[in-house]
Design a protein around this motif. Structure first.
Motif, PDB file in Angstrom:
ATOM      1  N   ALA A 131       1.597   3.673   2.735  1.00  0.00           N
ATOM      2  CA  ALA A 131       1.142   2.451   2.066  1.00  0.00           C
ATOM      3  C   ALA A 131       2.144   2.025   1.006  1.00  0.00           C
ATOM      4  CB  ALA A 131      -0.235   2.662   1.450  1.00  0.00           C
ATOM      5  N   GLY A 132       2.687   2.975   0.272  1.00  0.00           N
ATOM      6  CA  GLY A 132       3.680   2.657  -0.741  1.00  0.00           C
ATOM      7  C   GLY A 132       4.944   2.075  -0.147  1.00  0.00           C
ATOM      8  N   ILE A 133       5.402   2.664   0.949  1.00  0.00           N
ATOM      9  CA  ILE A 133       6.607   2.165   1.619  1.00  0.00           C
ATOM     10  C   ILE A 133       6.380   0.741   2.106  1.00  0.00           C
ATOM     11  CG2 ILE A 133       8.082   2.471   3.641  1.00  0.00           C
ATOM     12  CD1 ILE A 133       7.605   5.551   3.241  1.00  0.00           C
ATOM     13  N   ARG A 134       5.232   0.502   2.711  1.00  0.00           N
ATOM     14  CA  ARG A 134       4.916  -0.865   3.177  1.00  0.00           C
ATOM     15  C   ARG A 134       4.824  -1.835   2.008  1.00  0.00           C
ATOM     16  NH1 ARG A 134       1.642   2.130   6.699  1.00  0.00           N
ATOM     17  NH2 ARG A 134      -0.146   1.837   5.335  1.00  0.00           N
ATOM     18  N   ALA A 135       4.224  -1.404   0.910  1.00  0.00           N
ATOM     19  CA  ALA A 135       4.078  -2.276  -0.266  1.00  0.00           C
ATOM     20  C   ALA A 135       5.438  -2.684  -0.821  1.00  0.00           C
ATOM     21  CB  ALA A 135       3.255  -1.578  -1.354  1.00  0.00           C
ATOM     22  N   ALA A 136       6.432  -1.821  -0.645  1.00  0.00           N
ATOM     23  CA  ALA A 136       7.783  -2.131  -1.130  1.00  0.00           C
ATOM     24  C   ALA A 136       8.568  -2.955  -0.120  1.00  0.00           C
ATOM     25  CB  ALA A 136       8.538  -0.831  -1.418  1.00  0.00           C
TER      26      ALA A 136
END
Length: 143
Positions: A131-136
Motif C-alpha cells: 500500500a505504501g509503495i502504491r501510495a508513492a
C-alpha cells in the motif's frame, strides 16, 4: 536508472501507516532503503517494540540482497532450508524470511530500493508495504 528520493520514501511510509491504521494493525516499524541498501527513511509507531526496526531492515535488506520479495524468499527457503540457513549464517542473521520485505521499482521496472515492515503478521506487514509503495506512485516486484 531512477533514484529513490526522500520524498518517495516518506510517501511510502505515510501510505503504509495509513493502511496499517485502516486495518487496526499492531504498531509497525517501516524502513525504506535505496538500491544500495542505504536507509532513506524510517518510522516506528508509538508502541512498536524496539526490535521491530531491525526486523524491518532485515526484511528490506534481504529482499534487495536476494532480488526477491521476502514472501518469495520464505517459499524458496521452505524448499531449500540448508542453503537459506547458510545465507542467514553468512549474513550474521541480518535477513528475515517473512513477508513484509518488498522491492520497490521505478516505472521502467528497475529496482530502486526496498521497504521492510514489521509489527503485525507477515501478511499484514506485506499488505502495508505494498500500500505504501502504491501510495508513492511506484511499483513492486511481480509475484
Amino acid at each position: 536508472m531512477t533514484t529513490l528520493t526522500l520524498a518517495q520514501a516518506q510517501a511510502i511510509i505515510v501510505g503504509a501507516l495509513a493502511a496499517a491504521r485502516s486495518r487496526a494493525a499492531q504498531p509497525l516499524a517501516i524502513v525504506v532503503l535505496d538500491a544500495g541498501a542505504h536507509p532513506v527513511a524510517l518510522a516506528r509507531e508509538d508502541g512498536a517494540t524496539f526490535f521491530r526496526h531491525e526486523i524491518a531492515t532485515a526484511k528490506a535488506t534481504g529482499a534487495l540482497g536476494m532480488g526477491a520479495d521476502t514472501r518469495v524468499l520464505a517459499q524458496r527457503a521452505a524448499n531449500n532450508a540448508a542453503f537459506f540457513q547458510a545465507v542467514a549464517v553468512t549474513l550474521g542473521g541480518r535477513i528475515a524470511y517473512s513477508p513484509g520485505g518488498v522491492l520497490v521499482r521505478d516505472a521502467a521496472g528497475a529496482v530502486i530500493g526496498a521497504v521492510g515492515v514489521s509489527g503485525d503478521t507477515g501478511d499484514c506487514d506485506e499488505d502495508c508495504a505494498l500500500a505504501g509503495i502504491r501510495a508513492a506512485g511506484l511499483g513492486e516486484q511481480a509475484a
